[in-house]
Design an enzyme around this catalytic site. Structure first.
Site, PDB file in Angstrom:
ATOM      1  N   SER A 141       0.807  -1.216   0.000  1.00 45.63           N
ATOM      2  CA  SER A 141       0.000   0.000   0.000  1.00 45.63           C
ATOM      3  C   SER A 141       0.845   1.274   0.000  1.00 45.63           C
ATOM      4  O   SER A 141       0.311   2.347  -0.253  1.00 45.63           O
ATOM      5  CB  SER A 141      -0.946  -0.011   1.199  1.00 45.63           C
ATOM      6  OG  SER A 141      -0.224  -0.294   2.376  1.00 45.63           O
ATOM      7  N   ASP A 378      -0.748   5.416  12.311  1.00 39.98           N
ATOM      8  CA  ASP A 378      -0.107   5.023  11.056  1.00 39.98           C
ATOM      9  C   ASP A 378       1.153   5.865  10.835  1.00 39.98           C
ATOM     10  O   ASP A 378       1.068   7.037  10.467  1.00 39.98           O
ATOM     11  CB  ASP A 378      -1.107   5.195   9.895  1.00 39.98           C
ATOM     12  CG  ASP A 378      -0.526   4.754   8.559  1.00 39.98           C
ATOM     13  OD1 ASP A 378       0.690   4.467   8.490  1.00 39.98           O
ATOM     14  OD2 ASP A 378      -1.289   4.699   7.576  1.00 39.98           O
ATOM     15  N   HIS A 381       2.401   4.848   6.139  1.00 39.74           N
ATOM     16  CA  HIS A 381       1.951   5.530   4.918  1.00 39.74           C
ATOM     17  C   HIS A 381       2.193   7.031   5.060  1.00 39.74           C
ATOM     18  O   HIS A 381       2.649   7.493   6.093  1.00 39.74           O
ATOM     19  CB  HIS A 381       0.465   5.237   4.686  1.00 39.74           C
ATOM     20  CG  HIS A 381       0.191   3.783   4.552  1.00 39.74           C
ATOM     21  ND1 HIS A 381      -0.236   3.008   5.611  1.00 39.74           N
ATOM     22  CD2 HIS A 381       0.316   2.949   3.513  1.00 39.74           C
ATOM     23  CE1 HIS A 381      -0.369   1.758   5.208  1.00 39.74           C
ATOM     24  NE2 HIS A 381      -0.038   1.685   3.933  1.00 39.74           N
TER      25      HIS A 381
END
Ligand SMILES: *[C@@H]1O[C@H](CO)[C@@H](O)[C@H](O)[C@H]1NC(C)=O
Ligand SMILES: *[C@@H]1O[C@H](CO)[C@@H](O)[C@H](O)[C@H]1NC(C)=O
Ligand SMILES: *[C@@H]1O[C@H](CO)[C@@H](O)[C@H](O)[C@H]1NC(C)=O
Ligand SMILES: *[C@@H]1O[C@H](CO)[C@@H](O)[C@H](O)[C@H]1NC(C)=O
Length: 406
Positions: A141, A378, A381
């Site tokens: 991702s 997170d 990312h």
């Protein structure tokens, strides 16, 4: 860290539903674009540097030989070049402004190599170079994060049409430039499966077949002009390693009689296998190096967070620990493949550049506070807009280099 494969494993019926919902959402999106096309027909005014190149020679800027991967981040008050209102392609978990991230300075930096100036991404120039061509992202991702950044940066010129199949793969078509951009989800790059067990950290336990191709991408890349391949953080998950169909060890599986091996054991072999799959690939392969996570004060599943608000200077940090091990293993496999005569393969060596951006992650602004997500803070990312947008500056530079190589 993406929850999808776990869902895939746990509940096939639910997965089918999600696919249908996603497809429906995509159809609605495409419809919305058609309805609103006038909104996108004339791009907003641009600074002179953003004008379409008059002729091909403009593609070259005299800085092609500079080492663009060593440098520092410098302020760029002009950025960002899109917002969550002008670009619909931002993945929800990276739409940090939506979830209340209070600061926005992290969007206002650009990458400055020590030895030259790296031109900012020019969407016209990019589309000019890739006209009639195709580019695929293969990996996890973080690769998708970069693809969505590119869609947003290109949105000043054109939005693509979604031609995706009802899977995790994506196909985008830029109709006016006959340019296709695809994304093949393969977080381990090699064949993998899910075990019944949820594993010691309750986040799924995977089987990795380290010598076997993941045919979900290796069978689809033929004919692509460019490939951007990446992997990394999934190798920290609980996995059992297979070679020659036999268990050779695992990464924190806590199963009886299975030797614990470091993540680099699998990471190295996964790239070796992926490069073997690319032996007959005719296009250009850009190997995106490991993008470090920035958890501080704990691991990703133990309260670690990324709360810094400014980039770090290149002199104020060093690559070390597991990030260095992963990066080194990946580069060694890259060099070994080059040594075996693999052509058309380049390192997109962004590890050090991204190491300097602990401020660019969603942290807790990738979801609503009460929402249950695998990756609560997170620090893997990148917020969009955000530091990964500078990856497009790097990509354009590398494509110019390829164009020059002819
Ligand atoms: C965009 O971000 C703003 C905050 O800056 C937020 O209020 C809004 O909901 C977001 N919009 C979308 C479409 O994500
Ligand atoms: C579009 O590009 C493909 C290659 O990606 C090529 O085969 C095809 O002929 C092109 N179509 C047009 C209309 O130029
Ligand atoms: C683990 O290995 C030992 C020694 O070889 C053996 O006695 C035992 O049965 C094994 N346990 C399992 C669960 O395979
Ligand atoms: C980093 O250190 C080198 C050597 O001491 C120096 O030339 C350079 O200017 C420093 N860079 C920054 C951004 O401070």
């Amino acid at each position: 860290m993406e929850s999808l494969p776990i869902r895939k494993a746990r509940n096939l019926i639910r997965r089918t539903k999600i696919i249908w919902i996603a497809t429906a959402a995509a159809i609605i999106l495409v419809a919305a674009i058609c309805v609103n096309s006038s909104q996108y027909a004339s791009p907003p005014p641009k600074s002179p540097s953003m004008a379409p190149p008059a002729q091909h020679s403009k593609v070259f800027d005299g800085h092609e030989d500079c080492d663009i991967f060593s440098g520092d981040w410098i302020p760029n008050p002009e950025a960002p070049y899109y917002t969550n209102k002008t670009c619909w392609a931002i993945h929800d978990h990276q739409n940090c402004m939506k979830y209340g991230r209070p600061d926005s300075d992290f969007m206002r930096w650009r990458w400055k190599p020590n030895a030259c100036n790296l031109p900012l991404f020019n969407p016209y120039q990019f589309l000019h170079i890739v006209r009639g061509k195709s580019l695929a992202f293969v990996g996890d991702s973080v690769g998708r994060n970069q693809m969505q950044s590119i869609i947003c940066l290109l949105s000043r010129v054109e939005y693509p049409i979604d031609m995706s199949p009802p899977t995790t793969d994506k196909h985008w078509k830029y109709v006016n430039y006959n340019f296709t951009m695809s994304y093949f989800w393969s977080p381990f790059l090699v064949r993998s499966g899910v075990r019944d067990d949820v594993g010691p950290t309750n986040t799924g336990l995977f089987n990795l077949y380290l010598e076997e191709f993941d045919e979900s991408w290796t069978n689809q890349i033929h004919g692509f002009d460019y490939l951007i391949i990446n992997a990394g953080h999934w190798f920290n998950r609980n996995t059992v390693y297979y070679e020659n169909r036999r268990v050779v060890g695992c990464r924190y599986c806590l199963l009886p009689n299975i030797t614990d091996l470091p993540a680099t054991y699998a990471y190295r072999r996964a790239f070796r296998t992926a490069f073997r799959a690319l032996e007959n690939f005719d296009g250009v392969t850009l190997v995106r190096t490991f993008a470090p996570a920035h958890f501080e004060g704990g691991e990703w599943n133990a309260g670690g967070d990324c709360v810094r608000r400014r980039p770090v200077g290149s002199n104020d940090t060093v690559l070390d620990g597991q990030t260095l091990d992963m990066y080194t293993a990946q580069l060694e496999e890259f060099r070994a493949a080059m040594g075996r005569g693999k052509r058309g393969m380049r390192a997109m060596d962004v590890t050090k550049m991204m190491l300097l951006r602990p401020d660019g992650h969603p942290s807790r602004y990738g979801h609503w506070a009460e929402e249950k997500v695998v990756l609560y803070n997170d620090c893997v990312h990148w917020c969009l807009p955000g530091p990964i947008d500078s990856g497009a500056d790097i990509l354009l530079h590398m494509l110019k280099m390829e164009a020059r190589r002819g």
